[in-house]
Design a protein around this motif. Structure first.
Motif, PDB file in Angstrom:
ATOM      1  N   PHE A   1      51.535  30.063  49.633  1.00  0.00           N
ATOM      2  CA  PHE A   1      50.463  30.369  50.580  1.00  0.00           C
ATOM      3  C   PHE A   1      50.390  29.276  51.643  1.00  0.00           C
ATOM      4  N   GLU A   2      49.746  29.616  52.760  1.00  0.00           N
ATOM      5  CA  GLU A   2      49.543  28.651  53.835  1.00  0.00           C
ATOM      6  C   GLU A   2      48.274  27.844  53.544  1.00  0.00           C
ATOM      7  N   VAL A   3      48.387  26.540  53.644  1.00  0.00           N
ATOM      8  CA  VAL A   3      47.322  25.649  53.193  1.00  0.00           C
ATOM      9  C   VAL A   3      46.123  25.680  54.138  1.00  0.00           C
ATOM     10  N   TRP A   4      46.351  25.636  55.459  1.00  0.00           N
ATOM     11  CA  TRP A   4      45.233  25.542  56.404  1.00  0.00           C
ATOM     12  C   TRP A   4      44.261  26.720  56.280  1.00  0.00           C
ATOM     13  N   PRO A   5      44.711  27.974  56.402  1.00  0.00           N
ATOM     14  CA  PRO A   5      43.748  29.084  56.278  1.00  0.00           C
ATOM     15  C   PRO A   5      43.116  29.165  54.894  1.00  0.00           C
ATOM     16  N   TYR A   6      43.862  28.771  53.879  1.00  0.00           N
ATOM     17  CA  TYR A   6      43.315  28.819  52.525  1.00  0.00           C
ATOM     18  C   TYR A   6      42.160  27.826  52.366  1.00  0.00           C
ATOM     19  N   LEU A   7      42.383  26.562  52.728  1.00  0.00           N
ATOM     20  CA  LEU A   7      41.332  25.556  52.589  1.00  0.00           C
ATOM     21  C   LEU A   7      40.186  25.815  53.551  1.00  0.00           C
ATOM     22  N   SER A   8      40.503  26.343  54.712  1.00  0.00           N
ATOM     23  CA  SER A   8      39.444  26.684  55.664  1.00  0.00           C
ATOM     24  C   SER A   8      38.513  27.739  55.076  1.00  0.00           C
ATOM     25  N   GLY A   9      39.080  28.696  54.374  1.00  0.00           N
ATOM     26  CA  GLY A   9      38.261  29.713  53.725  1.00  0.00           C
ATOM     27  C   GLY A   9      37.391  29.130  52.614  1.00  0.00           C
ATOM     28  N   VAL A  10      37.931  28.156  51.859  1.00  0.00           N
ATOM     29  CA  VAL A  10      37.140  27.523  50.804  1.00  0.00           C
ATOM     30  C   VAL A  10      35.954  26.782  51.397  1.00  0.00           C
ATOM     31  N   LEU A  11      36.170  26.076  52.524  1.00  0.00           N
ATOM     32  CA  LEU A  11      35.078  25.342  53.168  1.00  0.00           C
ATOM     33  C   LEU A  11      34.019  26.284  53.710  1.00  0.00           C
ATOM     34  N   LYS A  12      34.442  27.386  54.333  1.00  0.00           N
ATOM     35  CA  LYS A  12      33.469  28.347  54.853  1.00  0.00           C
ATOM     36  C   LYS A  12      32.651  28.953  53.726  1.00  0.00           C
ATOM     37  N   GLU A  13      33.294  29.260  52.624  1.00  0.00           N
ATOM     38  CA  GLU A  13      32.575  29.820  51.486  1.00  0.00           C
ATOM     39  C   GLU A  13      31.553  28.827  50.950  1.00  0.00           C
TER      40      GLU A  13
ATOM     41  N   ASP B   1      48.629  28.371  41.956  1.00  0.00           N
ATOM     42  CA  ASP B   1      47.727  29.470  41.616  1.00  0.00           C
ATOM     43  C   ASP B   1      46.492  29.341  42.501  1.00  0.00           C
ATOM     44  N   ALA B   2      46.307  30.280  43.413  1.00  0.00           N
ATOM     45  CA  ALA B   2      45.231  30.167  44.392  1.00  0.00           C
ATOM     46  C   ALA B   2      43.853  30.148  43.735  1.00  0.00           C
ATOM     47  N   GLU B   3      43.664  30.941  42.684  1.00  0.00           N
ATOM     48  CA  GLU B   3      42.358  30.990  42.022  1.00  0.00           C
ATOM     49  C   GLU B   3      42.038  29.671  41.344  1.00  0.00           C
ATOM     50  N   ARG B   4      43.029  29.096  40.643  1.00  0.00           N
ATOM     51  CA  ARG B   4      42.797  27.819  39.964  1.00  0.00           C
ATOM     52  C   ARG B   4      42.633  26.690  40.970  1.00  0.00           C
TER      53      ARG B   4
ATOM     54  N   VAL C   1      25.456  17.903  55.370  1.00  0.00           N
ATOM     55  CA  VAL C   1      26.722  17.187  55.236  1.00  0.00           C
ATOM     56  C   VAL C   1      27.804  17.909  56.027  1.00  0.00           C
ATOM     57  N   HIS C   2      28.544  17.147  56.830  1.00  0.00           N
ATOM     58  CA  HIS C   2      29.612  17.726  57.652  1.00  0.00           C
ATOM     59  C   HIS C   2      30.906  17.783  56.852  1.00  0.00           C
ATOM     60  N   LEU C   3      31.503  18.964  56.806  1.00  0.00           N
ATOM     61  CA  LEU C   3      32.761  19.166  56.099  1.00  0.00           C
ATOM     62  C   LEU C   3      33.906  19.164  57.105  1.00  0.00           C
ATOM     63  N   HIS C   4      34.912  18.334  56.840  1.00  0.00           N
ATOM     64  CA  HIS C   4      36.041  18.197  57.768  1.00  0.00           C
ATOM     65  C   HIS C   4      37.333  18.491  57.036  1.00  0.00           C
ATOM     66  N   LEU C   5      38.199  19.251  57.687  1.00  0.00           N
ATOM     67  CA  LEU C   5      39.494  19.624  57.105  1.00  0.00           C
ATOM     68  C   LEU C   5      40.614  18.994  57.919  1.00  0.00           C
ATOM     69  N   ASP C   6      41.520  18.311  57.223  1.00  0.00           N
ATOM     70  CA  ASP C   6      42.646  17.625  57.860  1.00  0.00           C
ATOM     71  C   ASP C   6      43.928  18.055  57.149  1.00  0.00           C
ATOM     72  N   VAL C   7      44.685  18.956  57.794  1.00  0.00           N
ATOM     73  CA  VAL C   7      45.937  19.449  57.226  1.00  0.00           C
ATOM     74  C   VAL C   7      47.073  19.092  58.169  1.00  0.00           C
ATOM     75  N   SER C   8      48.098  18.443  57.631  1.00  0.00           N
ATOM     76  CA  SER C   8      49.241  18.057  58.457  1.00  0.00           C
ATOM     77  C   SER C   8      50.523  18.225  57.639  1.00  0.00           C
ATOM     78  N   PRO C   9      51.490  18.924  58.218  1.00  0.00           N
ATOM     79  CA  PRO C   9      51.467  19.646  59.492  1.00  0.00           C
ATOM     80  C   PRO C   9      50.631  20.921  59.384  1.00  0.00           C
ATOM     81  N   PRO C  10      50.210  21.481  60.512  1.00  0.00           N
ATOM     82  CA  PRO C  10      49.338  22.670  60.473  1.00  0.00           C
ATOM     83  C   PRO C  10      49.965  23.858  59.760  1.00  0.00           C
ATOM     84  N   GLU C  11      51.290  23.948  59.796  1.00  0.00           N
ATOM     85  CA  GLU C  11      51.959  25.082  59.152  1.00  0.00           C
ATOM     86  C   GLU C  11      52.297  24.791  57.687  1.00  0.00           C
ATOM     87  N   LEU C  12      51.673  23.796  57.095  1.00  0.00           N
ATOM     88  CA  LEU C  12      51.956  23.384  55.719  1.00  0.00           C
ATOM     89  C   LEU C  12      51.777  24.544  54.747  1.00  0.00           C
TER      90      LEU C  12
END
Length: 358
Positions: free
Chosen positions: A189-201, A239-242, A223-234
């Motif tokens: 899976f792509e890390v950026w959209p996945y973690l972004s979805g976890v933060l939004k949830e 297991d996405a659920e775990r 509290v401000h939540l910040h996401l830092d993924v490098s490279p963006p296409e990482l």
């Protein structure tokens, strides 16, 4: 205790028994030679030889059977639930010393398991009692006519029920972990959209909880939540659920411990292996003392740092980080507390896709 080459250890039981036989033969031979030179009757020499051999045999037998009696006593105590007794002679340089050390290690492990079981029962009872007592109080007030069954009262009862449900679900996760019945469904899976979805949830759930009392999860919206993924296409393989359990619990813990208007950062980088992942969750709270690093992932551990919980938090159940460690271990990865100049930094390493077998 290592063996010397392919032979016997110098103090092994076989060596002692062999030495006993050799000494007995030497004594008998020596006494026979003395009898021949002094013309002593053979019957006296036989009696002396038997007595000397019996004394030496008794000495060696006592040194072998005494530890066995002690081991039997300790084993019976363990069988009756007393894990405090230990076998003496664990420092012996023979097989009995190895056996004594093994029994002592087993007693240590059983004592730790028994202590953990008692703590688990006590903590689970306490955690279940809190939402049940709150729910009972609300319903009793409604039944007695103290409170009306209006939407606000029902929302309070619902929040307690939700907390109880979350706690039971968490305990079921731990039960599945202990029984080894949780399958791992890893995928790429792509890390950026996945973690972004976890933060939004997390933000949505915190806003919905509002001022929920005893929710067991953070209700902080400052509290401000910040996401830092490098490279963006990482990309990563897990297991996405775990992994969601890992990130959500670490995020929840970091937000709870953040100061007002603090900042929590989730940092993701590519690991050393193909599609492996290095994650970090950083907050600006009081941090965790180094002496507590090895305990923070234990079940029902809530930490001992000063002012551990920010506003809008009840401290949770102490199971979140235990669940996170379980999910990481399920992947064959590593989770731990790392040094940080400010706040707390939790590092997670996931191994990625398995290497093809040659």
């Amino acid at each position: 205790m290592t063996r010397q080459g392919n032979g016997l250890r110098p103090f092994s039981i076989k060596t002692k028994l062999g030495t006993l036989v050799v000494v007995s033969v030497f004594i008998t031979t020596g006494l026979i030679l003395v009898a021949l030179r002094t013309k002593t009757e053979l019957r006296f020499i036989t009696v002396f030889s038997v007595i000397a051999s019996m004394l030496i045999t008794q000495f060696v037998a006592h040194s072998l059977t005494s530890p066995l009696d002690d081991m039997t006593t300790v084993a019976r105590s363990i069988a009756h639930g007393d894990y405090t007794r230990r076998v003496r002679g664990a420092g012996r340089r023979d097989e009995l010393g190895d056996l004594a050390a093994t029994i002592n290690r087993m007693a240590d492990d059983l004592e730790a398991v028994d202590r953990h079981r008692k703590e688990l029962v006590a903590n689970v009872s306490h955690e279940l009692r809190t939402p049940i007592a709150g729910l009972r109080a609300v319903l009793e007030n409604v039944v007695d006519g103290v409170s009306a069954a209006d939407p606000e009262t029902m929302r309070t009862a619902l929040k307690q029920t939700e907390r109880l449900g979350r706690l039971v679900e968490t305990l079921l996760d731990l039960s599945r972990l202990d029984n080894g019945v949780v399958p791992l469904k890893a995928r790429r899976f792509e890390v950026w959209p996945y973690l972004s979805g976890v933060l939004k949830e997390a933000n949505v759930l915190a806003s919905q909880r509002g001022l929920a009392s005893g929710s067991g999860s953070h209700t902080r919206t400052d509290v401000h939540l910040h996401l830092d993924v490098s490279p963006p296409e990482l990309t990563a393989h897990a297991d996405a659920e775990r992994l969601h359990q890992v990130v959500a619990n670490l995020l929840d813990n970091a937000v709870k411990h953040s100061p007002p208007h603090g900042r929590v950062t989730i940092r993701a980088r590519r690991g050393p292996q193909p599609e492996s992942l290095d994650l970090e969750v950083l907050d600006e709270g009081p941090g965790i003392p180094e002496s507590e690093w090895h305990r923070v992932f234990e079940r029902f551990n809530r930490g001992s740092s000063p002012s551990p919980h920010g506003p809008g938090s009840d401290g949770g159940t102490g199971l979140g980080l235990a669940i996170a460690r379980w999910a990481v271990d399920l992947h064959g990865g590593h989770i731990g507390v790392a040094e940080s100049t400010r706040g707390c930094r939790i590092q997670v390493t996931l191994p990625g896709s398995p290497r093809p077998s040659s």
